[in-house]
Design an enzyme around this catalytic site. Structure first.
Site, PDB file in Angstrom:
ATOM      1  CG  HIS A  79      65.667   9.763  65.736  1.00  0.00           C
ATOM      2  ND1 HIS A  79      66.818  10.179  66.377  1.00  0.00           N
ATOM      3  CD2 HIS A  79      66.050   8.930  64.745  1.00  0.00           C
ATOM      4  CE1 HIS A  79      67.870   9.611  65.798  1.00  0.00           C
ATOM      5  NE2 HIS A  79      67.429   8.853  64.801  1.00  0.00           N
ATOM      6  CG  ASP A 110      66.640  12.725  68.578  1.00  0.00           C
ATOM      7  OD1 ASP A 110      66.046  12.793  67.479  1.00  0.00           O
ATOM      8  OD2 ASP A 110      67.353  11.748  68.881  1.00  0.00           O
ATOM      9  CB  SER A 131      68.469   5.793  64.033  1.00  0.00           C
ATOM     10  OG  SER A 131      68.086   6.835  63.152  1.00  0.00           O
TER      11      SER A 131
END
Length: 363
Positions: free
Chosen positions: A325, A322, A32
């Protein structure tokens, strides 16, 4: 005159009689932290950034599949090194011409080095799956420009491999995965390195010659790990695993680079700098390094940023976007460190960050 005209057409199109005068492009394999939209096309995945406020500081401000408010580290490094941004493999507009001009990004949120990692997310592309997709990409390019030109194109390319955190956070450190009780710290690391070594050798057999493997940051200090601890402090065990991974991966990369023909494999490590930013955020222009900019009020961990989440007042001052990340600002700092460590070009020609003033939350 006809011959001259023909040669001019060849030059403009980028093809020659003997092959392809192709651009140097990137092929990115990751999770991600590098995903630019692959997971948003996976209908069943639970690892998805296709919601507001993801992408708010990128382009038109709409979600684009990146798990941050702006750019990824790979975006920024590519920009500053003058390389085009490779689109997501799953992007419907991807064609052979787009691949030849921009490369491809195979990164997938929730992915790991190991096939079993991230299974709770239902859908994601593991590193082996990403390499399989790369092999399919090669078949497309061979059919477009021929074998010889294709071999040169892929050998001239730049490769990034950036995975590993999910193998711990969404596998080994979670009792729901069998790896957590099948292995201990040492045997799990051996398992990881054996798997990664085989994958890097496979990439070399497919033409990867210029390759960078990114190390892990202090993953025990991400907001999710902090909020799950009893004190709110960084989880020391998780950070020690990251350091062990970095040492083992560095050794592996150096080994392969010395043994594989024409291989220039390098290891990119930003652990110390990121740790310093988290420990002394104000020194680097941040004022928060322990909680996410996008959160669901006092309900934590919210795991993902959602339309009803509350945003911090100034996103440029938060290290984390978040629970998992980094923010665009933190990614830029990490990218600059990587560039200084890995390249002689200091790379000051990249785009500046977008403004980072929070909008009003959605109703």
């Amino acid at each position: 005159m006809k011959l001259m005209a023909a040669l001019m057409i060849v030059a403009v199109l980028g093809f020659s009689i003997g092959g392809c005068h192709c651009k140097v492009v990137q092929f990115i394999f990751g999770d991600s932290l590098s995903d630019v939209g692959n997971n948003k096309y996976l209908s069943k995945t639970l690892a998805n950034a296709n919601l507001p406020w993801y992408g708010i500081d990128f382009g038109n401000g709409l979600p684009n599949g990146r798990f941050t408010n702006g750019r990824t580290v790979a975006d920024i490094i590519g920009d500053k090194m003058g390389l085009p941004r490779p689109p997501a493999f799953m992007d419907p507009s991807l064609t052979e011409d787009v691949i030849l001009a921009n490369g491809v990004n195979y990164a997938s949120g929730g992915a790991g080095i190991l096939n079993e990692t991230g299974g709770l997310f239902i859908q994601r592309f593991s590193l082996y799956k990403q390499i399989e997709l790369f092999q399919g990409t090669q078949d497309l390019i061979v059919s477009k420009i021929g074998q010889a030109a294709s071999d040169k194109f892929f050998q001239d390319g730049r490769y990034v491999v950036a995975l590993g955190s999910n193998d711990f956070i969404n596998n080994y450190l979670m009792p729901v995965y069998s790896d957590s009780w099948t292995y201990n710290d040492q045997t799990f690391m051996t398992y990881l390195m054996d798997t990664l070594g085989a994958q890097l050798r496979l990439l070399h057999s497919l033409g990867a010659r210029q390759l960078i493997v990114f190390g892990l940051g202090p993953m025990g200090c991400i907001p999710l790990q902090r909020v799950l601890s009893t004190t709110g402090a960084c989880q020391d065990k998780t950070n020690k695993l990251a350091l062990s991974f970095n040492q083992a991966t560095s050794n592996l990369v150096n080994q392969l680079s010395s043994k594989l023909p024409n291989a220039s494999y390098r290891f990119g490590d930003a652990y110390d700098v990121v740790n310093n930013v988290i420990t002394n955020p104000h020194k680097y222009g941040f004022n928060n390094s322990d909680s996410p900019c996008c959160s669901f009020g006092k309900i934590r961990p919210a795991l993902t940023c959602v339309p009803v989440s509350v945003l911090c007042k100034d996103r440029s001052k938060y290290v984390f976007w978040d629970e998992y990340h980094p923010s665009d600002s933190a990614n830029e700092l990490i990218a600059n460190v990587m560039i200084r460590k890995l390249f002689s070009n200091n790379g000051n020609n990249g785009p500046s960050p977008a403004p980072a003033i929070a909008p009003s939350p959605a109703a």
